[in-house]
Design an enzyme around this catalytic site. Structure first.
Site, PDB file in Angstrom:
ATOM      1  N   ASP A  36       0.859  -1.187   0.000  1.00 37.68           N
ATOM      2  CA  ASP A  36       0.000   0.000   0.000  1.00 37.68           C
ATOM      3  C   ASP A  36       0.893   1.234   0.000  1.00 37.68           C
ATOM      4  OD1 ASP A  36      -2.019   2.083   0.893  1.00 37.68           O
ATOM      5  OD2 ASP A  36      -3.270   0.302   1.073  1.00 37.68           O
ATOM      6  N   ASP A  61       3.925   2.600  -4.364  1.00 41.43           N
ATOM      7  CA  ASP A  61       2.964   3.310  -5.191  1.00 41.43           C
ATOM      8  C   ASP A  61       2.806   2.494  -6.468  1.00 41.43           C
ATOM      9  OD1 ASP A  61       1.513   4.966  -6.851  1.00 41.43           O
ATOM     10  OD2 ASP A  61       2.972   6.608  -6.847  1.00 41.43           O
ATOM     11  N   TYR A 155     -13.609   6.800 -13.480  1.00 43.35           N
ATOM     12  CA  TYR A 155     -13.429   5.654 -12.588  1.00 43.35           C
ATOM     13  C   TYR A 155     -14.028   4.405 -13.230  1.00 43.35           C
ATOM     14  CZ  TYR A 155     -13.941   2.609  -8.510  1.00 43.35           C
ATOM     15  OH  TYR A 155     -13.891   1.546  -7.647  1.00 43.35           O
ATOM     16  N   LYS A 159     -12.181   0.841 -14.397  1.00 44.90           N
ATOM     17  CA  LYS A 159     -12.580  -0.454 -13.859  1.00 44.90           C
ATOM     18  C   LYS A 159     -13.129  -1.382 -14.942  1.00 44.90           C
ATOM     19  CE  LYS A 159     -11.472  -0.189  -9.528  1.00 44.90           C
ATOM     20  NZ  LYS A 159     -10.514  -1.160  -8.934  1.00 44.90           N
TER      21      LYS A 159
END
Length: 275
Positions: A36, A61, A155, A159
């Site tokens: 993370d 990252d 977004y 996805k």
């Protein structure tokens, strides 16, 4: 796959679904490499693990391609060869129409949600191919990649792209007689900090939003079970199943349902900002 004694990389392990997946895997006897960008969040996940010795934190990252390319070597040096990769990490888009989203944010959404997943998967695939029992890869899409939700165009695009990548990778590995399985999950509304903040921005009472959403611990369990079963595609959550069924009947129906759910809140807020 028998989880006990196996080693899994879980991205996004510092909070939300990623944290719950990491904790669930540790509770089943696995060792988890939690990745993370949030060092504090990773430390908290390690504190919550039933056996902290089987949770290893790595700050990374995933939008940094060079860092991702170095990551498998770092993991091998720490814990040995991994048996599976759970791509959970992702970032949201503020509920804004396309014209209000800056180019830098668009670039970041694609770098983290799509390219980060692609880069990590390609980086770890050679290691997973070497596992005698075969490894597993988990790809996380979203309900927003299934239906066009107002204020989430970029977004949703990221996805939807990552879902098609997952399906295509599964086809390629099947054609190559690989033992590595690829599972693409489509979670609906899961009660995380992200969903809480979104509900607040839309003016939805928290009790209503929370009652509509699935608990992240349950979602994590279903996601892990789907990956261990080697399912190509898994829909998680009641609302995701509803939209999945509606989309099969009519893409226009799913579009209208998405607009009815949040459209009036998104565009009302946009009008106020522009006013």
């Amino acid at each position: 796959m028998n989880v006990g004694g196996k080693i899994f990389v879980v991205t996004g392990a510092g909070n939300g679904i990623g944290r719950c997946v990491a904790l669930d895997l540790v509770s089943r006897g696995a060792t988890v490499v939690g990745a993370d960008i949030n060092e504090v969040g990773l430390a908290e996940t390690g504190r919550l693990a039933v056996d902290s010795s089987r949770f290893r934190s790595h700050v990374i990252d995933i939008g940094d391609r060079e860092a991702v390319q170095r990551f498998p070597g770092i993991v091998r040096a720490d814990v040995g060869q991994v048996d599976g990769l759970f791509n959970i990490a992702g970032i949201p888009q503020d509920t804004q129409p396309i014209a209000e989203v800056g180019d830098d944010r668009v670039d970041l959404l694609m770098r983290v949600n799509y390219f980060g997943t692609v880069w990590l998967t390609r980086a770890f695939l050679p290691d997973l191919e070497q596992r005698p029992e075969g490894g597993l890869i988990l790809i996380t899409s979203s309900l927003s990649g299934l239906a066009p939700f107002p204020g989430a165009a970029f977004y949703g695009a990221s996805k939807a792209a990552v879902a098609l990548f997952g399906y295509g990778l599964a086809q390629d590995l099947r054609g190559q007689k690989s033992k590595v399985t690829v599972t693409t999950v489509i979670p609906g509304t899961i009660w995380t900090d992200l969903v809480r903040k979104t509900s607040q921005a839309l003016g939805t009472p928290e009790a209503v939003a929370k009652g509509f959403a699935m608990a992240p611990e349950k979602a994590a369990r279903l996601i892990i079970d789907a990956a261990l079963d080697g399912r190509v595609r898994a829909v998680i959550g009641k609302d995701a199943h509803v939209f999945n069924g509606a989309r099969r009947l009519s893409s226009r129906l799913s579009e209208r349902m998405a607009y009815a759910q949040v459209g009036r809140f998104v565009y009302r807020s946009s009008s106020r900002r522009n006013g």
